[in-house]
Design a protein around this motif. Structure first.
Motif, PDB file in Angstrom:
ATOM      1  N   LEU A 159     -38.028   9.397   9.699  1.00 49.68           N
ATOM      2  CA  LEU A 159     -38.044  10.022   8.338  1.00 49.68           C
ATOM      3  C   LEU A 159     -37.054   9.908   7.524  1.00 49.68           C
ATOM      4  O   LEU A 159     -37.034   9.537   6.294  1.00 49.68           O
ATOM      5  N   ASN A 160     -35.717  10.272   8.126  1.00 46.52           N
ATOM      6  CA  ASN A 160     -34.583  10.414   7.292  1.00 46.52           C
ATOM      7  C   ASN A 160     -33.773   9.049   6.717  1.00 46.52           C
ATOM      8  O   ASN A 160     -33.297   9.076   5.709  1.00 46.52           O
ATOM      9  N   LEU A 172     -42.324  17.006   8.356  1.00 42.84           N
ATOM     10  CA  LEU A 172     -42.231  16.480   7.092  1.00 42.84           C
ATOM     11  C   LEU A 172     -42.063  17.581   6.064  1.00 42.84           C
ATOM     12  O   LEU A 172     -41.440  17.639   5.051  1.00 42.84           O
ATOM     13  N   THR A 210     -38.451  18.813   6.288  1.00 47.29           N
ATOM     14  CA  THR A 210     -37.450  18.077   5.619  1.00 47.29           C
ATOM     15  C   THR A 210     -37.650  18.290   3.819  1.00 47.29           C
ATOM     16  O   THR A 210     -36.621  18.511   3.169  1.00 47.29           O
ATOM     17  N   TRP A 261     -36.490  11.694  -0.466  1.00 48.09           N
ATOM     18  CA  TRP A 261     -36.284  12.911  -0.390  1.00 48.09           C
ATOM     19  C   TRP A 261     -35.371  13.525  -1.706  1.00 48.09           C
ATOM     20  O   TRP A 261     -35.486  14.459  -2.285  1.00 48.09           O
ATOM     21  N   MET A 295     -36.143   7.085   4.211  1.00 52.09           N
ATOM     22  CA  MET A 295     -36.743   7.812   3.086  1.00 52.09           C
ATOM     23  C   MET A 295     -35.876   8.682   2.443  1.00 52.09           C
ATOM     24  O   MET A 295     -36.209   9.690   1.664  1.00 52.09           O
TER      25      MET A 295
END
Length: 518
Positions: free
Chosen positions: A372-373, A28, A31, A380, A376
């Motif tokens: 996550l990528n 987390l 990134t 970011w 989200m």
């Protein structure tokens, strides 16, 4: 099979709740920090290293591994949406990714970068598990002259590959070696390079140097070139990936993995060369080569996969030989040394459970990063709106806290400022940072190996090259130095000479005619 069995045991340890928590925190934070322009995983680990002294060694190493991979993932977001690579390895991703974002296909570019990073990272981590034990078996048989030869090869390779000037590279390496040798000579017990300052008798803490060069130097450089205009971020539009995008991307993902891992495993430094080779390869093999330069998805999939495969490959020399080939790998070695662990051939015997838990956590972190990528990416991207003055003021604050926490002395804060100024000057005059860090870490060890080899040979220089392996390595060093020089001379001779009868005016007229014709 031994590596696979050990990896399965490491997986059971990595899946404990606390280790999963620190792996998640690592990916987390990695990134989030990787998304921010100018802040890469090396700076992230350097900043957080002094703040993790209270953690267990297993938890800290897992967190740093998550930061490593997370920073590599986050750099693609900056490259695609802002056309500002967070590090040099993301330059090739920005070429096509930013064009895709401008054409309304930013979501597809981010998706192929995320999935490609996951595929390449997983393949490369499995290759690491298979290759590392074999390298260890071979490395245990090496002697002092062999290790010295490998370190000399790492010095020369990192210096000649990185940066545009070999002279600047060797200058940076010299600075790193000089800083690394400050302190008390282990053989004679006398102080050297301390200038009569008692606080330098124990040498300069490598954590202070890493934080100063990466964080302080970068912050001062950004402050000197700070623009008040806000960053222009391209909004994320379009579908994630169509069926055609998948059919055009899966082969570049695999080819990128095949290109990146070997380059990372060789102590030659950096992912710039393999990502460039991947881009050229995809351009030649693409079904629609006319799209390159206008937003070809293969130009994002291949280099991004190569970048992450190279990152996993760099862990092979780091864990088995104790030799860093990238800035992030160098800071990772500092993380090990902070806990009294020296990466090298004995690491798998002395700290086997820790190493295999670390490798298993890379697979887990890879899966976390994909989750996550993909959903989200828009969140970011909002981090890019943080004002630069606030961002780098925070970096300077954490850098100061980290330097003070290393030894608890105010003298380290003065060193932080001094070496931070050195980092700023290196950026100003184009000196690469990686040779300095590699020289700082390897110089004391190389000195020990050299002295041992000379003691065994009664001071004869032949003792440095009295093994077949060392002779082969020094031959490779010679090739690394000589081949580029010979190639440059050959290309100069092949270049047709200019017509001496044409003057400057004729040249300008010819250029003007060519431009008009174009």
């Amino acid at each position: 099979m031994d590596g696979i069995n050990a990896l399965l045991e490491g997986m059971s340890s990595a899946l404990t709740p606390m280790n999963l928590l620190y792996a998640f925190l690592g990916v987390l934070l990695g990134t989030a920090i990787g998304v921010l322009p100018g802040i890469g995983p090396a700076m992230a680990i350097a900043l957080l290293l002094p703040l993790t002294y209270t953690l267990e060694v297993e938890q800290a190493i897992i967190m740093f591994a998550g930061l490593y991979y997370g920073g590599m993932y986050g750099g693609s977001t900056t490259s695609i949406l802002l056309n500002t690579p967070g590090e040099s390895a993301s330059v090739m991703t920005a070429i096509e990714g930013n064009k895709m974002a401008k054409a309304g296909r930013g979501a597809a570019a981010l998706a192929t970068a995320a999935i490609g990073s996951f595929v390449a990272g997983t393949i490369a981590t499995l290759c690491l598990a298979l290759l590392a034990p074999q390298v260890v078996k071979f490395a245990i048989q090496l002697g002092d002259p062999d290790y010295l030869a490998v370190m000399v090869f790492a010095f020369v390779a990192v210096t000649t590959v990185l940066g545009s000037s070999k002279i600047r590279g060797f200058a940076s390496l010299g600075l790193g070696v000089w800083i690394g040798l400050i302190g008390i000579d282990q053989t004679s017990g006398q102080q050297r390079l301390t200038f009569g300052i008692d606080q330098l008798s124990d040498g300069i803490d490598v954590v202070v140097v890493a934080v100063a060069v990466f964080a302080m130097g970068e912050a001062l450089w950004i402050a000197a070139h700070l623009r008040r205009a806000p960053a222009r971020i391209i909004p994320i539009k379009g579908r994630l990936m169509t069926r055609e995008d998948l059919s055009r991307s899966w082969k570049p993902w695999l080819r990128g993995s095949a290109i990146g891992f070997p380059f990372g495993a060789i102590p030659a430094g950096g992912a710039e060369i393999p990502t460039f080779l991947s881009y050229i390869t995809e351009r030649k093999l693409a079904r629609k080569p006319e799209e390159f330069g206008k937003g070809a998805i293969e130009g994002v999939a291949g280099p991004e996969a190569t970048n992450n495969a190279s990152a996993a490959g760099s862990l092979v020399p780091l864990l088995t030989l104790g030799i860093p080939t990238t800035a992030t790998a160098a800071v990772m070695i500092l993380a090990f040394q902070t806990y009294g662990i020296q990466p090298g051939p004995r690491l798998f015997d002395e700290q086997g459970p820790l190493v295999w838990t670390l490798i298993a956590s890379l697979l887990i972190g890879n899966a976390m990063l994909l989750a996550l990528n993909l959903p989200m990416a828009g969140l970011w991207a909002k981090l890019l709106l943080i004002p630069r003055p606030y961002l780098y003021a925070g970096i300077l604050m954490f850098a100061s806290l980290g330097a003070y926490a290393a030894n608890g002395t105010a003298f380290d804060l003065w060193l932080l400022l001094l070496i931070g100024g050195l980092g700023f000057a290196m950026r100003r005059y184009g000196l690469p940072v990686v040779p300095l860090i590699v020289g700082l870490i390897l110089a004391p060890r190389a000195e020990v190996f050299m002295r041992r080899a000379l003691q065994i040979s009664d001071g004869h220089l032949s003792g440095l090259v009295n093994t077949p392996f060392s002779k082969v390595v020094y031959l490779l060093v010679l090739l690394v130095v000589v081949v580029p020089l010979v190639w440059s001379q050959v290309t100069k001779r092949r270049t047709p000479p200019e017509d001496p009868t044409s003057g400057p005016d004729d040249t300008r007229l010819q250029q003007h005619a060519n431009n008009e014709g174009a």
